[in-house]
Design a protein around this motif. Structure first.
Motif, PDB file in Angstrom:
ATOM      1  N   PHE A  12      11.613  -8.076 -33.209  1.00 42.24           N
ATOM      2  CA  PHE A  12      12.057  -7.062 -34.168  1.00 42.24           C
ATOM      3  C   PHE A  12      10.898  -6.147 -34.562  1.00 42.24           C
ATOM      4  N   ALA A  13       9.735  -6.746 -34.834  1.00 42.05           N
ATOM      5  CA  ALA A  13       8.571  -5.960 -35.252  1.00 42.05           C
ATOM      6  C   ALA A  13       8.119  -5.019 -34.144  1.00 42.05           C
ATOM      7  N   CYS A  14       8.123  -5.486 -32.908  1.00 42.04           N
ATOM      8  CA  CYS A  14       7.737  -4.628 -31.780  1.00 42.04           C
ATOM      9  C   CYS A  14       8.708  -3.467 -31.621  1.00 42.04           C
ATOM     10  N   ALA A  15      10.013  -3.757 -31.711  1.00 41.65           N
ATOM     11  CA  ALA A  15      11.020  -2.705 -31.572  1.00 41.65           C
ATOM     12  C   ALA A  15      10.911  -1.693 -32.706  1.00 41.65           C
ATOM     13  N   LEU A  16      10.701  -2.188 -33.922  1.00 41.90           N
ATOM     14  CA  LEU A  16      10.548  -1.284 -35.067  1.00 41.90           C
ATOM     15  C   LEU A  16       9.296  -0.430 -34.911  1.00 41.90           C
TER      16      LEU A  16
END
Length: 325
Positions: A12-16
């Motif tokens: 999630f953090a990478c995508a965000l």
């Protein structure tokens, strides 16, 4: 389970991060005017970066050769996500090399296709590479609609985990969920070539591994992945019959025809998200029955045949509806 949730957060953090970074740069940003695209604005397309991070952290799941093969296949698509355009031929070469590494050295050579036939090693090797590369590209074809590739991948990973609990598969399941919450329903990001190729590789290689270990029938993998595999094989056949290059993108896939049909519905609906949701829900019963029948090749072959017939009937019905407009 709390440790598995960390994989969700990492993805999630990478995508965000990709979404935020793409606001101020053209890197990771998709061209909204592609012939196969159905976005009204440019959309970041490196959602697979977080999934790749989990893949690396877990060591690839299939030993050193599976890890190296997956890295090579991811790079073949991720360079495109970075706007370093690679020719379809070069991408295919990189994918074939990655697939050959894991098929030859893991090894994942499928020879026994009981009850229909068994192949000598010299034929089974290139066929196994071809099948794995086919699944890699099949997953890429269904990326781009909100929730479609991510939702389908979650289902496939879930059923593989049910067939034989594996921490690596469970980690990837959580990683895909971390991407999916930003992909569906608003479509703030999608997998991109790198992510789609990597998921196709993981799913294909894992199913081949299960078959060779005798956990499932050799036909279980095809039954579970019958939708994207049918999509890519039908697309190649269709283009060849129309004397077009098989590698050229177009807007004549089943999901794009369904999208065009849903566009005519009331405006409050989101046709892009509804397309992804509809296809994932339609595939769920077939995937569930595939899991139940995973030890029964005749039932799996019948299920595959029924799916292909249903796919063709729906495809031509949707296409006829477009030509009548």
């Amino acid at each position: 389970m709390p440790f598995m949730f960390a994989y969700f957060l990492l993805s999630f953090a990478c995508a965000l991060g990709v979404i935020l970074y793409a606001k101020n740069t053209e890197i990771f940003t998709d061209n909204a005017n592609k012939p196969q695209g159905f976005h009204t604005k440019k959309t970041p397309r490196a959602g697979g970066l977080g999934i790749f991070a989990v893949f690396v952290f877990c060591g690839g799941g299939l030993g050193v050769w599976g890890f190296l093969g997956g890295v090579l296949i991811f790079i073949s698509g991720f360079l495109e996500d970075l706007n370093f355009s690679l020719s379809p031929k070069l991408r295919l070469i990189l994918q074939s090399l990655g697939a050959l590494l894991v098929v030859l050295l893991a090894p994942l050579v499928l020879k026994d296709f009981s009850p229909l036939f068994s192949l000598p090693w010299i034929i089974a090797l290139p066929l196994s590479v071809f099948m794995l590369v086919g699944v890699v590209n099949a997953m890429n074809i269904i990326d781009g609609f909100h929730g479609l590739a991510g939702g389908f991948s979650c289902l496939a990973l879930g059923f593989i985990y049910l067939a034989t609990p594996n921490p690596f598969i469970l980690a990837l399941f959580w990683a895909v969920l971390g991407f999916l919450v930003l992909n569906f329903p608003k479509g703030r990001i999608f997998l991109g070539d790198g992510g789609a190729y990597l998921l196709g590789f993981i799913l294909g290689a894992s199913l081949m591994d299960l078959s060779l270990k005798g956990v499932v029938s050799a036909w279980f993998g095809l039954a579970l992945m019958v939708y994207p595999v049918t999509e890519v094989l039908f697309s190649i056949t269709r283009r060849k019959l129309q004397k077009q290059k098989a590698t050229l993108p177009d807007a004549l896939h089943l999901h794009t025809l369904l999208f065009k049909t849903l566009q005519k519905k009331p405006r409050f609906l989101n046709p892009n998200a509804l397309t992804g949701l509809t296809i994932v829900l339609a595939n769920t019963p077939f995937m569930w029955i595939s899991y139940i029948a995973r030890h029964h090749p005749y039932a799996l072959l019948l299920l595959i045949a029924l799916f292909v017939l249903g796919y063709l009937k729906l495809y031509f019905k949707l296409k006829e509806g477009q030509t009548c407009v």
